[in-house]
Design a protein around this motif. Structure first.
Motif, PDB file in Angstrom:
ATOM      1  N   ALA A 100     -22.362 -57.110  26.524  1.00  0.00           N
ATOM      2  CA  ALA A 100     -22.209 -57.364  27.953  1.00  0.00           C
ATOM      3  C   ALA A 100     -21.591 -56.159  28.645  1.00  0.00           C
ATOM      4  O   ALA A 100     -20.836 -55.389  28.032  1.00  0.00           O
ATOM      5  N   ALA A 101     -21.903 -56.016  29.932  1.00  0.00           N
ATOM      6  CA  ALA A 101     -21.340 -54.943  30.745  1.00  0.00           C
ATOM      7  C   ALA A 101     -21.295 -55.396  32.200  1.00  0.00           C
ATOM      8  O   ALA A 101     -22.093 -56.233  32.638  1.00  0.00           O
ATOM      9  N   VAL A 102     -20.326 -54.854  32.927  1.00  0.00           N
ATOM     10  CA  VAL A 102     -20.263 -55.037  34.377  1.00  0.00           C
ATOM     11  C   VAL A 102     -20.375 -53.651  35.000  1.00  0.00           C
ATOM     12  O   VAL A 102     -19.632 -52.736  34.628  1.00  0.00           O
ATOM     13  N   TYR A 103     -21.306 -53.496  35.916  1.00  0.00           N
ATOM     14  CA  TYR A 103     -21.584 -52.193  36.522  1.00  0.00           C
ATOM     15  C   TYR A 103     -21.216 -52.239  37.995  1.00  0.00           C
ATOM     16  O   TYR A 103     -21.790 -53.006  38.774  1.00  0.00           O
ATOM     17  N   ASN A 104     -20.225 -51.430  38.397  1.00  0.00           N
ATOM     18  CA  ASN A 104     -19.872 -51.263  39.804  1.00  0.00           C
ATOM     19  C   ASN A 104     -20.485 -49.941  40.260  1.00  0.00           C
ATOM     20  O   ASN A 104     -19.917 -48.870  40.031  1.00  0.00           O
ATOM     21  N   ALA A 105     -21.644 -50.040  40.885  1.00  0.00           N
ATOM     22  CA  ALA A 105     -22.446 -48.850  41.167  1.00  0.00           C
ATOM     23  C   ALA A 105     -21.766 -47.953  42.202  1.00  0.00           C
ATOM     24  O   ALA A 105     -21.392 -48.416  43.279  1.00  0.00           O
ATOM     25  N   PRO A 106     -21.648 -46.667  41.893  1.00  0.00           N
ATOM     26  CA  PRO A 106     -21.159 -45.718  42.894  1.00  0.00           C
ATOM     27  C   PRO A 106     -22.305 -45.250  43.775  1.00  0.00           C
ATOM     28  O   PRO A 106     -23.480 -45.426  43.442  1.00  0.00           O
ATOM     29  N   THR A 107     -21.963 -44.633  44.891  1.00  0.00           N
ATOM     30  CA  THR A 107     -22.983 -44.069  45.761  1.00  0.00           C
ATOM     31  C   THR A 107     -22.464 -42.789  46.404  1.00  0.00           C
ATOM     32  O   THR A 107     -21.259 -42.597  46.543  1.00  0.00           O
ATOM     33  N   THR A 108     -23.405 -41.936  46.792  1.00  0.00           N
ATOM     34  CA  THR A 108     -23.078 -40.759  47.594  1.00  0.00           C
ATOM     35  C   THR A 108     -23.638 -40.904  49.003  1.00  0.00           C
ATOM     36  O   THR A 108     -23.528 -39.977  49.809  1.00  0.00           O
ATOM     37  N   LEU A 109     -24.250 -42.036  49.300  1.00  0.00           N
ATOM     38  CA  LEU A 109     -24.805 -42.267  50.634  1.00  0.00           C
ATOM     39  C   LEU A 109     -23.695 -42.310  51.681  1.00  0.00           C
ATOM     40  O   LEU A 109     -22.590 -42.785  51.418  1.00  0.00           O
ATOM     41  N   ILE A 133     -21.755 -47.426  55.066  1.00  0.00           N
ATOM     42  CA  ILE A 133     -21.759 -47.080  53.651  1.00  0.00           C
ATOM     43  C   ILE A 133     -21.253 -45.647  53.529  1.00  0.00           C
ATOM     44  O   ILE A 133     -21.634 -44.775  54.317  1.00  0.00           O
ATOM     45  N   SER A 134     -20.354 -45.406  52.585  1.00  0.00           N
ATOM     46  CA  SER A 134     -19.769 -44.076  52.429  1.00  0.00           C
ATOM     47  C   SER A 134     -19.633 -43.762  50.945  1.00  0.00           C
ATOM     48  O   SER A 134     -19.662 -44.674  50.097  1.00  0.00           O
ATOM     49  N   PRO A 135     -19.489 -42.498  50.590  1.00  0.00           N
ATOM     50  CA  PRO A 135     -19.377 -42.133  49.183  1.00  0.00           C
ATOM     51  C   PRO A 135     -18.253 -42.901  48.491  1.00  0.00           C
ATOM     52  O   PRO A 135     -17.156 -43.060  49.040  1.00  0.00           O
ATOM     53  N   THR A 136     -18.534 -43.376  47.300  1.00  0.00           N
ATOM     54  CA  THR A 136     -17.594 -44.221  46.575  1.00  0.00           C
ATOM     55  C   THR A 136     -16.337 -43.458  46.179  1.00  0.00           C
ATOM     56  O   THR A 136     -16.409 -42.376  45.591  1.00  0.00           O
ATOM     57  N   VAL A 137     -15.180 -44.042  46.527  1.00  0.00           N
ATOM     58  CA  VAL A 137     -13.889 -43.468  46.134  1.00  0.00           C
ATOM     59  C   VAL A 137     -13.017 -44.472  45.390  1.00  0.00           C
ATOM     60  O   VAL A 137     -12.016 -44.111  44.785  1.00  0.00           O
ATOM     61  N   ASP A 138     -13.387 -45.755  45.424  1.00  0.00           N
ATOM     62  CA  ASP A 138     -12.635 -46.792  44.730  1.00  0.00           C
ATOM     63  C   ASP A 138     -13.538 -48.013  44.580  1.00  0.00           C
ATOM     64  O   ASP A 138     -14.718 -47.983  44.950  1.00  0.00           O
ATOM     65  N   LEU A 139     -12.968 -49.088  44.047  1.00  0.00           N
ATOM     66  CA  LEU A 139     -13.773 -50.286  43.789  1.00  0.00           C
ATOM     67  C   LEU A 139     -14.307 -50.894  45.086  1.00  0.00           C
ATOM     68  O   LEU A 139     -15.427 -51.422  45.130  1.00  0.00           O
ATOM     69  N   LEU A 140     -13.529 -50.821  46.152  1.00  0.00           N
ATOM     70  CA  LEU A 140     -13.945 -51.411  47.418  1.00  0.00           C
ATOM     71  C   LEU A 140     -15.162 -50.717  48.011  1.00  0.00           C
ATOM     72  O   LEU A 140     -15.938 -51.332  48.746  1.00  0.00           O
ATOM     73  N   THR A 141     -15.337 -49.428  47.706  1.00  0.00           N
ATOM     74  CA  THR A 141     -16.458 -48.681  48.284  1.00  0.00           C
ATOM     75  C   THR A 141     -17.652 -48.593  47.345  1.00  0.00           C
ATOM     76  O   THR A 141     -18.581 -47.831  47.614  1.00  0.00           O
ATOM     77  N   SER A 142     -17.646 -49.360  46.274  1.00  0.00           N
ATOM     78  CA  SER A 142     -18.855 -49.520  45.464  1.00  0.00           C
ATOM     79  C   SER A 142     -19.752 -50.522  46.180  1.00  0.00           C
ATOM     80  O   SER A 142     -19.340 -51.651  46.442  1.00  0.00           O
ATOM     81  N   PRO A 143     -20.992 -50.147  46.521  1.00  0.00           N
ATOM     82  CA  PRO A 143     -21.828 -51.019  47.350  1.00  0.00           C
ATOM     83  C   PRO A 143     -22.644 -52.055  46.578  1.00  0.00           C
ATOM     84  O   PRO A 143     -23.333 -52.875  47.181  1.00  0.00           O
ATOM     85  N   LEU A 144     -22.574 -52.023  45.250  1.00  0.00           N
ATOM     86  CA  LEU A 144     -23.421 -52.927  44.465  1.00  0.00           C
ATOM     87  C   LEU A 144     -22.756 -53.228  43.126  1.00  0.00           C
ATOM     88  O   LEU A 144     -22.184 -52.327  42.498  1.00  0.00           O
ATOM     89  N   ARG A 145     -22.819 -54.480  42.712  1.00  0.00           N
ATOM     90  CA  ARG A 145     -22.266 -54.872  41.408  1.00  0.00           C
ATOM     91  C   ARG A 145     -23.317 -55.655  40.635  1.00  0.00           C
ATOM     92  O   ARG A 145     -24.034 -56.489  41.205  1.00  0.00           O
ATOM     93  N   ALA A 146     -23.409 -55.380  39.341  1.00  0.00           N
ATOM     94  CA  ALA A 146     -24.337 -56.114  38.479  1.00  0.00           C
ATOM     95  C   ALA A 146     -23.632 -56.517  37.193  1.00  0.00           C
ATOM     96  O   ALA A 146     -22.852 -55.734  36.628  1.00  0.00           O
ATOM     97  N   HIS A 147     -23.877 -57.732  36.750  1.00  0.00           N
ATOM     98  CA  HIS A 147     -23.436 -58.200  35.441  1.00  0.00           C
ATOM     99  C   HIS A 147     -24.641 -58.166  34.516  1.00  0.00           C
ATOM    100  O   HIS A 147     -25.704 -58.699  34.863  1.00  0.00           O
TER     101      HIS A 147
END
Length: 419
Positions: A335-344, A378-392
């Motif tokens: 299992a994995a949890v993915y908190n996707a980062p972004t540069t958008l 939407i802004s470049p990811t700097v912490d968990l709050l700015t991750s725009p997508l999560r997948a289990h």
């Protein structure tokens, strides 16, 4: 409102985000639920509580009034729905005379400086640290140590909010000034800034649930993080660790010392621990649910979830101790949890549902959540709050899990179209 006399009553303080898993967990054991909303208005930085899942909502922060109103329901327990609610939940539980960790060490279970000092006093391995209201004093401490990097962070927040790894005095000063000028994720101003020695090693999540001092390790996850040039160390994947790994007993033993030092005897704990060359060292711990909890996902991968275990620990402690006390989880599936980062960087014009559907159709994806809606920034990811997508993600084997994760990393930024 008077509840049925034969039903236990659980009180949830500020049941935001992960706290939304408590109603089903307690209701599944036949309990009624009361929600305490500590602020007149909802906190906007977290997913708001689903008040329809509660029999009553009590609004207010006056301690005496809350105790009087809650006592009428004869509660079994008081639990914190999010990090900032820990002190209030501890205090209310203590005043109501229910199963509780009490308030004596509440500051050490919330304030990161007090937390580490409590470990030091108990002889538990921990980081070196310093706190101040003055960025210059923080810089001076880092310079006097003569060893970089160091970590600068708020005293009380969550989700890597405001945390920076700094390699120079200028970076320390900038990070400290940022902490002191930007409110934390709960909207509270930071009066002081904390600087700690950098812990080199692999970081792990250790989740536990306790009943009357009997602890159960309900999950260990290895963090994959990405250290940005800015000093931000952002989340990427959490990978479920095989409990047969030699690391798990060492982490479990160390966390037992931490829980004892902080007098955590009841309920959940979510700890972040780095395994250094000298052994495990605590980054921080919160006496609340893991923010990445998804009850059905964890039930599939582990056979249980932290919210359900917490409800059992409070409602049926003897049964919990007999089944789980002093034991460690089983890994049923990779299992994995993915908190996707972004540069958008921009304003979301639309969410491409076809891409979301393509992600959801991957064999390993149990659930995917696109957090932003049209019109959101939407802004470049700097912490968990700015991750725009999560997948289990979960699969029958690690190869399938990895292949789908790699595909997901290529699709994530196509979810959002910018204005």
């Amino acid at each position: 409102m008077r509840f049925a006399d034969h039903k236990p009553v659980a009180v949830v303080v500020d049941g935001y985000s992960a706290g939304n898993f408590y109603p089903a967990a307690f209701a599944g054991l036949g309990a009624e639920l009361v929600h305490v909303q500590s602020t007149p208005e909802f906190i906007t930085t977290m997913s708001r509580p689903n008040l329809s899942a509660y029999a009553a909502n009590v609004v207010g922060s006056d301690e005496a009034e809350l105790v009087e109103r809650l006592r009428a329901h004869s509660p079994t327990c008081v639990v914190a729905g999010q990090d900032g609610a820990v002190p209030m939940a501890d205090r209310l539980g203590e005043l109501l005379g229910v199963r509780s960790n009490g308030s004596a060490l509440s500051p050490a279970r919330r304030d990161k400086y007090e937390m580490i000092e409590a470990l030091r006093s108990a002889g538990v391995r921990c980081a070196q640290q310093f706190k101040s209201t003055d960025p210059a004093a923080v810089v001076a401490w880092a310079q006097e140590r003569g060893t970089y990097p160091v970590v600068v962070k708020p005293l009380s927040s969550a989700g890597s909010d405001g945390v920076r790894v700094c390699r120079t005095a200028d970076e320390v000063r900038a990070a400290a000034e940022n902490v002191l000028t930007v409110p934390n994720m709960f909207g509270t101003a930071n009066a002081e800034v904390l600087v700690q020695s950098y812990l080199k090693g692999t970081e792990y999540i250790v989740d536990t649930v306790s009943a009357d001092g009997h602890h159960y390790t309900c999950g260990v996850w290895q963090y994959e993080k990405t250290l940005l040039p800015s000093g931000r160390n952002i989340y990427n994947r959490d990978l479920l660790v095989d409990p047969e790994s030699e690391l798990v007993p060492a982490l479990t033993s160390y966390l037992g010392e931490v829980l004892q030092a902080l007098d955590v005897r009841w309920g959940p704990a979510h700890a972040e621990v780095i395994v250094t060359p000298d052994g495990p060292v605590l980054v921080e711990i919160g006496t609340r649910l893991n923010g990445n909890i998804h009850a059905d996902f964890h039930d599939l991968c582990l056979g249980h979830n932290q919210a359900g275990l917490t409800a059992q620990a409070f409602v049926h402690p003897d049964r919990f101790i007999e089944q789980y006390g002093g034991r460690t989880y089983r890994k049923l599936r990779p299992a994995a949890v993915y908190n996707a980062p972004t540069t958008l960087d921009g304003v979301v014009a639309s969410v491409d549902q076809s891409v979301v559907d393509e992600i959801a159709a991957l064999d390993s994806v149990f659930t995917v959540s696109a957090k932003l809606r049209p019109g959101a920034r939407i802004s470049p990811t700097v912490d968990l709050l700015t991750s725009p997508l999560r997948a289990h993600l979960t699969a029958d084997d690690d190869e399938r899990l990895t292949a789908d994760y790699e595909r997901l990393t290529k699709l994530k930024d196509d979810v959002y179209h910018l204005a």
